[in-house]
Scaffold this active site. Structure first.
Site, mmCIF file in Angstrom:
data_model
loop_
_atom_site.group_PDB
_atom_site.id
_atom_site.type_symbol
_atom_site.label_atom_id
_atom_site.label_comp_id
_atom_site.label_asym_id
_atom_site.label_seq_id
_atom_site.Cartn_x
_atom_site.Cartn_y
_atom_site.Cartn_z
ATOM 1 N N HIS A 159 -16.403 -16.508 -38.701
ATOM 2 C CA HIS A 159 -16.515 -15.098 -38.135
ATOM 3 C C HIS A 159 -14.942 -14.717 -38.083
ATOM 4 O O HIS A 159 -14.781 -13.363 -38.647
ATOM 5 C CB HIS A 159 -17.116 -15.097 -36.687
ATOM 6 C CG HIS A 159 -16.873 -13.864 -36.031
ATOM 7 N ND1 HIS A 159 -15.590 -13.393 -35.427
ATOM 8 C CD2 HIS A 159 -17.427 -12.578 -35.833
ATOM 9 C CE1 HIS A 159 -15.619 -12.320 -34.927
ATOM 10 N NE2 HIS A 159 -17.109 -11.699 -35.192
ATOM 11 N N ASN A 160 -14.075 -15.108 -37.460
ATOM 12 C CA ASN A 160 -12.732 -14.729 -37.302
ATOM 13 C C ASN A 160 -12.071 -14.525 -38.843
ATOM 14 O O ASN A 160 -11.202 -13.362 -38.946
ATOM 15 C CB ASN A 160 -11.712 -15.625 -36.619
ATOM 16 C CG ASN A 160 -12.240 -15.370 -35.233
ATOM 17 O OD1 ASN A 160 -13.502 -14.899 -34.835
ATOM 18 N ND2 ASN A 160 -11.259 -15.873 -34.145
ATOM 19 N N MET A 213 -11.183 -12.747 -20.218
ATOM 20 C CA MET A 213 -12.379 -13.158 -21.033
ATOM 21 C C MET A 213 -13.310 -13.902 -19.757
ATOM 22 O O MET A 213 -14.408 -13.525 -19.837
ATOM 23 C CB MET A 213 -12.456 -13.845 -22.265
ATOM 24 C CG MET A 213 -11.753 -13.458 -23.175
ATOM 25 S SD MET A 213 -12.695 -11.893 -24.153
ATOM 26 C CE MET A 213 -14.018 -13.015 -25.074
ATOM 27 N N GLU A 218 -13.289 -11.559 -40.090
ATOM 28 C CA GLU A 218 -12.817 -10.456 -39.293
ATOM 29 C C GLU A 218 -11.313 -10.236 -40.061
ATOM 30 O O GLU A 218 -10.847 -8.908 -40.120
ATOM 31 C CB GLU A 218 -12.603 -10.906 -37.954
ATOM 32 C CG GLU A 218 -11.747 -9.914 -36.902
ATOM 33 C CD GLU A 218 -11.722 -10.437 -35.674
ATOM 34 O OE1 GLU A 218 -12.737 -10.923 -34.936
ATOM 35 O OE2 GLU A 218 -10.471 -10.634 -35.053
ATOM 36 N N SER A 248 -17.658 -13.961 -29.308
ATOM 37 C CA SER A 248 -16.886 -13.065 -29.923
ATOM 38 C C SER A 248 -17.385 -11.389 -29.388
ATOM 39 O O SER A 248 -18.422 -11.307 -28.876
ATOM 40 C CB SER A 248 -17.194 -12.769 -31.545
ATOM 41 O OG SER A 248 -16.607 -11.668 -31.856
ATOM 42 N N LYS A 288 -17.963 -19.626 -35.478
ATOM 43 C CA LYS A 288 -17.131 -18.692 -35.078
ATOM 44 C C LYS A 288 -15.674 -18.553 -35.721
ATOM 45 O O LYS A 288 -15.086 -17.306 -35.946
ATOM 46 C CB LYS A 288 -16.529 -19.142 -33.464
ATOM 47 C CG LYS A 288 -15.644 -18.199 -32.802
ATOM 48 C CD LYS A 288 -16.000 -16.838 -32.810
ATOM 49 C CE LYS A 288 -15.438 -15.826 -32.152
ATOM 50 N NZ LYS A 288 -13.907 -15.591 -32.061
#
Ligand code: 6PG
Length: 484
Positions: free
Chosen positions: A188-189, A15, A192, A130, A185
């Site tokens: 978000h996960n 990353m 997901e 992300s 975030k």
């Protein structure tokens, strides 16, 4: 002499490498540092060759290479190592310098680091990133939050490297103070996890009820991807299903059915429990991974509990139509719950999150990117104070239209003994939400009976609490009430 770098990046796992290449591809001069110098050297000689990226063997040299105020992005494994690197950096930093944590750090750690560094005149920004390796290289969704003073200096660097929507806007936006960026975030996960589990359950139902081959199921997902379910996760599912192993058989069949997790789904559920939000679908998705990981226990239980048996008989086309509607409805419910968690955190922590903007920056670059997020942005544009997303017109209409399909799909799965915890959980939540009266009156009576916890009455204003001496033996002392 080299010109001073506009940004530095520490941590050259994939990353970190890809983000620094992304920055370089946008014309920025980037300095990089990695604890293991061999890795820095390999990167500079390899993928970074001929770019505006320079590597440094020591922190001192790395810091000297940066233009003040320094902007340093940490791409490290979340946890103590972030604090260790901050400690190592402190002697070199000067007032006004900015640290950006681009890892999946816990929002409470970010909040603590913002406060700690502010005390030293430094700015700290927790930035959710992300989109996996590809996103980092070609345009992730970026979710920065923390020291607002840093934003005018970071904006020119971060907006260009984020994913772009078709209207040209960047999938990066300042979200709020403290741990706001990493909280967003984290949610978000969590979403997901829910999306992935719903897709996996749909795949399982199709396989078990219809007995289709992986390639055929891949075609179904590809078809769904051209409609309202259009999303990155449905798209890659179609590709995964038709991917062949070396011997030509579906690779998916050879992959062990034990899901791993790094913890952000669990953190989302922890936060929901702390804030009292019924985040049932995402919670089920975390537990579904836990149950899948208990492979030995499942192998032992399988012959002991043979299940209902029998084969499903129905119209396969109708089932697939229902499943598409059920999947969409469950997704709506999951996002409704996730956005309620965001709204509550925003209120409780005074973050003033713009939820329509959160949905917008998730529309590109990130793992949950989808056409559907546009609908969420629109709902918040029409009503910024929207308390329950599911009551917005598009959502309520869809839920009313799809509920019969969801019930049929769940009935088919339950009758055949096929687990579908997230689909079931979505319906349970929906039926709970639309119930003007639930049996919680009995829970309150029981609490008051055994513990004098008091209850409110339907014929009295809210907030007035009563206690009954149910057995004639208890006293008049009550033990108070709390909402969460
Ligand atoms: C992303 C992903 C990423 C996450 C992985 C793995 O937005 O790019 O959410 O941040 O770490 O998806 O997560 P799990 O190992 O917990 O499944």
């Amino acid at each position: 002499m080299q010109t001073a770098a506009e940004i530095g990046l520490i941590g050259l796992a994939v990353m970190g490498e890809n983000l620094s290449l992304n920055l370089a591809n946008h014309g920025f001069a980037v300095s990089v540092f990695n604890r293991t110098t061999a890795r820095t050297d390999a990167f500079i000689r390899g993928r970074a060759r001929g770019t505006t990226i320079s590597g440094y063997p020591t922190l001192a040299a790395f810091i000297r290479s940066l233009a003040p105020p320094r902007k340093i992005m940490l791409m490290l494994k979340a946890g103590p190592v972030v604090d260790e690197v901050i400690e190592q950096l402190l002697p070199y930093l000067e007032a006004g310098d900015i640290l950006i944590d681009g890892g999946n750090s816990h929002y409470r750690d970010t909040k603590r680091r913002v406060v700690m560094l502010k005390g030293q005149g430094l700015h700290f920004v927790g930035c959710g990133v992300s989109g996996g390796e590809e996103g980092a290289l070609h345009g992730p969704s970026l979710m920065p939050g923390g020291s607002k003073e840093a934003w005018p200096l970071l904006e020119p660097l971060l907006l260009p490297i984020a994913a772009r929507l078709s209207d040209g806007s960047s999938c990066c936006s300042w979200l709020g103070p403290g741990g706001a960026g990493h909280f967003v975030k984290m949610v978000h996960n969590g979403i997901e996890y829910g999306d992935m589990q719903l897709i996996a359950e749909s795949y399982h139902l199709i396989t078990e009820l219809l007995g289709l081959e992986h390639r055929q199921i891949g075609e179904i997902f590809a078809r769904w991807n051209s409609g309202r379910l259009n999303s990155y996760l449905i798209e890659i599912t179609a590709e995964i299903l038709s991917f062949q192993d070396e011997d030509g058989s579906p690779l998916l069949e050879a992959i062990l059915d034990a899901a791993a997790q790094k913890g952000t789904g669990k953190w989302t559920v922890d936060a929901a429990l702390d804030l009292g939000i019924p985040l049932s679908l995402i919670s089920e998705s975390v537990f579904a991974r836990c149950l899948s990981a208990s492979k030995e226990q499942r192998l032992a239980a399988a012959p002991v509990f043979p299940g209902p048996g029998g084969s499903w008989s129905g119209d396969p086309r109708a089932l697939l139509r229902d499943l598409e509607a059920a999947l969409y409805m469950a997704k709506l419910i999951s996002y409704g719950q996730g956005f309620q968690l965001l709204a509550t955190a925003s209120r409780d922590f005074s973050w003033n999150l713009d939820l329509g903007e959160v949905a917008r920056i998730w529309r590109g670059g990130c793992i949950i990117r989808s056409a559907f997020l546009e609908t969420i942005s629109q709902a918040y544009a029409q009503c910024p104070e929207l308390d329950q997303l599911l009551l917005a017109p598009h959502f309520s209409t869809t839920l009313n239209q799809a509920q019969a399909a969801l019930r049929r799909v769940i009935t088919a799965g339950v009758t055949a003994g096929i687990p579908a915890p997230c689909l079931c959980s979505s319906l349970q939540y929906f039926d709970g939400l639309r119930s003007s009266r639930l049996p919680a009156n009995l829970i309150q009576a029981q609490r008051d009976y055994f513990g004098a916890h008091t209850y409110e009455r339907t014929d009295q204003p809210r907030g007035r609490f009563f206690h009954t001496n149910w057995t004639g033996q208890g006293g008049e002392t009550t033990s108070g009430s709390s909402k969460r």
